[in-house]
Design an enzyme around this catalytic site. Structure first.
Site, short mmCIF file in Angstrom:
data_model
loop_
_atom_site.label_atom_id
_atom_site.label_comp_id
_atom_site.label_asym_id
_atom_site.label_seq_id
_atom_site.Cartn_x
_atom_site.Cartn_y
_atom_site.Cartn_z
N LYS A 76 -45.63 52.23 -41.16
CA LYS A 76 -45.82 52.81 -42.49
C LYS A 76 -44.98 52.01 -43.48
CE LYS A 76 -45.44 57.32 -44.92
NZ LYS A 76 -45.09 58.76 -44.77
N SER A 151 -48.59 62.18 -46.41
CA SER A 151 -48.53 60.89 -47.03
C SER A 151 -48.82 59.72 -46.07
CB SER A 151 -47.13 60.67 -47.62
OG SER A 151 -46.15 60.68 -46.61
N SER A 175 -46.21 65.24 -43.40
CA SER A 175 -46.90 63.96 -43.57
C SER A 175 -47.23 63.20 -42.30
CB SER A 175 -46.10 63.05 -44.48
OG SER A 175 -46.32 63.43 -45.80
#
Ligand code: GLN
Length: 484
Positions: A76, A151, A175
Site C-alpha cells: 500500500k 482506504s 480499511s
C-alpha cells in the site's frame, strides 16, 4: 500461475517448478495488461522487482531460504519505500521519495519477497471507497461501476484481480476488512502493537495498524508471520510472543465458542448480507462450534467516538505537511502564512481538509473536554464491552460491512453515509483488538464478508477459524468474471 495461492507459490518456488524471475515477470505482465482497467497499482517497480527476483532465485538455489523468498507482493502506498515514491494517495506527497524503508517493508525485504509496486488508496487513508485518492478511484474487479472499498481499495482490488498474490494494507477504522469484504478476499487487522507502525504514514496513531491481504487465511498466516515484529523504533510496538500462525490452522474448532452480537444484526444490515453471514455461522456450527448470543451494548457509539478521535489525531499528525520540510509547496508564496495556507489548501483534498477542521475544532481549548475527552471515555466503554464478551466466548463473528460494494458517487456527497460503512469494524480499532474478513457469499454477484474478531493477540485462533471455514466453503476461490 496467477491463480496459485502463496502457499502453492512457495511450494512451486522451493521445488523449482518455476523461478522467482518467471513468477515476477508473469505478474508484471498482468499488471501492465490489466491495471488500466482498475487503477489499483499507482507505481510499478519493474526493474527493482526483477533484480530482487534474481537475488531470491540465488537464495532459493542455495537452500534454507525463508518461506516468502521470491514471492511477489504489492505494498500500500502508505508504507515508506526507500527510493520509491510514497504518496499516501495525496498530491501533498506526490513528489515524496523516502530515504528509508518502513519496518514492514524491511521485514519483507529481509524475507526475500519481491515488491512489484505500490497500491492506490484513499488520501491519507481517509475513506471507505477509494474515491478520495489524488490518483483517481480504484474500480472493483467484480463490478467496475462499483467502489472496491477503502482506504486499502488498491491492495484489495489488486489481489482480487490477481495482479499480485498478496498486498500489504492498513486499518484505522476498517480499511483492511471493508475492502477485503467488498473485493471478495481475505484480510487481517492485527492487535494494535503487533505490527510496527514505523515508516507507515500516520493517520490516527492510536488506531492505525498494518496487516496482510491475500486470498486465503492460510496465506494471511504466512504474511503475518513476516509482518509481526517487536520494533524498538515504534514506541507502541508490544513485546508479546509471536505465534507460529501457520501451525494452528488445522486445529479442530469443535467446542469453540462463537459470540454473535445482536447489535451487529440490527437495522441497516442488508438482507442478503445477513443471510450469507448467518449461513456462515451455521457452517461453523456444523463443524462443532457453539454459537452464543452476546451483546456489545455500546456499539452504536463507536462511529461517533471514532469521528472525534481519528480526526483529532489526524489534525495533529498532518500538521507536519506545511510546505517547508518535504512534500508539496505552493508556487511563489508571498510570506510564511501564505506558504502554509496555500500549500495545505492546494495539497490536501476535500475529505482530508474536513477531518483536519473537525479534529482541530475538537481539540480546541473550549471544546477539548466536551468532545475529545468524552470520546475517550466512550472508547473505554467500548473496550469494556469486548472484555466482558471475551469472558464468555473465544471469538466474535458478524458481518464486515452493512452491504456489498456500492456504486461510485452514491455516497460521495454524504460523508455520514460513508462513515457508516465502518459501523461493524471501527469498534475493534477503538479497543485495539484484532479482526479479519473472509468471503462468505455473493449478493447480486458481489462478494460479502464475514468478520471474525479475536481477543488481544489471538490472531492464530482467528486464522484457525477462518482456515477451517475455508476448508468447507468455496467463496474465497471465486474470481471476478474474466479474471480466472
Ligand atoms: N473509513 C474509515 C475512515 O475513513 C477508516 C479508514 C481506515 O481504516 N484507514 O476513516
Amino acid at each position: 500461475m496467477y491463480n496459485l495461492t502463496i502457499a502453492e507459490l512457495v511450494r512451486g518456488l522451493q521445488s523449482k517448478a518455476f523461478s522467482s524471475v518467471e513468477l515476477t515477470q508473469h505478474f508484471l505482465d498482468r499488471i501492465a495488461a490489466l491495471n488500466p482497467d482498475y487503477n489499483a497499482v499507482i507505481t510499478v517497480t519493474a526493474d527493482q522487482a526483477l533484480k530482487a527476483a534474481i537475488a531470491a532465485d540465488k537464495r532459493l538455489a542455495a537452500g534454507g531460504a525463508p518461506a516468502l523468498c521470491g514471492v511477489p507482493i504489492l505494498h500500500k502506498d502508505i508504507f515508506c519505500t526507500k527510493g520509491v515514491r510514497t504518496s499516501c494517495g495525496s498530491k501533498m506527497l506526490d513528489n515524496f521519495i523516502p530515504p528509508y524503508n518502513a519496518t514492514v517493508v524491511e521485514n519483507f525485504e529481509q524475507a526475500g519477497a519481491v515488491v512489484l509496486g505500490k497500491t492506490n488508496m484513499d488520501e491519507f487513508a481517509m475513506g471507505s471507497s477509494n474515491e478520495t485518492s489524488f490518483y483517481g478511484p480504484v474500480k472493483n474487479p467484480w463490478s467496475t461501476d462499483c467502489v472496491p472499498g477503502g482506504s486499502s481499495g488498491g491492495s484489495a482490488a489488486a489481489v482480487a484481480a490477481r495482479l499480485a498474490p498478496a498486498a500489504t494494507a492498513t486499518d484505522t477504522g476498517g480499511s483492511i476488512r471493508q475492502p477485503a469484504a467488498l473485493c471478495g478476499i481475505t484480510g487481517l487487522k492485527p492487535t494494535y502493537g503487533r505490527v510496527s507502525r514505523w515508516g507507515m504514514i500516520a493517520f490516527a496513531s492510536s488506531l492505525d495498524q498494518a496487516g496482510p491481504m491475500a486470498r486465503t487465511a492460510e496465506d494471511c498466516a504466512l504474511l503475518l508471520s513476516c509482518m509481526a515484529s517487536l520494533d524498538d523504533k515504534d514506541s507502541t510496538s508490544i513485546d508479546h510472543k509471536i505465534d507460529d500462525y501457520s501451525a494452528s490452522l488445522n486445529n479442530s474448532i469443535k467446542g469453540l465458542k462463537i459470540g454473535v452480537p445482536s447489535e451487529y444484526f440490527s437495522e441497516g444490515l442488508d438482507k442478503g448480507t445477513e443471510q450469507a453471514v448467518r449461513q456462515a455461522l451455521s457452517d461453523l456450527e456444523a463443524q462443532g462450534a457453539e454459537l452464543v448470543d452476546i451483546s456489545l451494548p455500546n456499539s452504536g457509539l463507536s462511529v461517533p467516538a471514532y469521528y472525534v478521535i481519528a480526526p483529532a489525531e489526524a489534525s495533529a499528525n498532518l500538521s507536519r505537511f506545511d510546505g517547508v520540510k518535504y512534500g508539496y509547496r505552493c508556487e511563489d508564496p508571498k510570506d510564511l502564512q501564505d506558504l502554509y495556507s496555500r500549500t495545505r489548501a492546494e495539497g490536501f483534498g476535500e475529505e482530508v481538509q474536513r477531518r483536519i477542521l473537525i479534529g482541530t475544532y475538537c481539540l480546541s481549548a473550549g471544546y477539548y473536554q466536551a468532545y475529545y475527552g468524552k470520546a475517550q471515555q466512550v472508547r473505554q466503554l467500548i473496550r469494556q464491552d469486548f472484555t466482558q464478551a471475551f469472558e464468555q466466548v473465544d471469538v466474535i463473528l458478524g458481518p464486515t460491512c452493512p452491504s456489498p460494494a456500492f456504486k461510485f458517487g452514491s455516497k460521495g456527497d454524504d460523508p455520514v453515509a460513508m462513515y457508516l460503512e465502518d459501523i461493524y469494524t471501527i469498534a475493534t480499532n477503538l479497543a485495539g483488538l484484532p479482526g479479519m474478513s473472509v468471503p462468505c457469499g455473493m449478493v447480486d454477484n458481489k462478494p460479502v464478508g464475514l468478520q471474525i474478531i479475536g481477543n488481544y493477540f489471538d490472531e492464530a485462533l482467528m486464522l484457525n477459524v477462518a482456515h477451517q471455514y475455508q476448508q468447507v466453503t468455496h467463496w474465497h476461490n471465486l474470481a471476478p468474471e474474466g479474471i480466472a
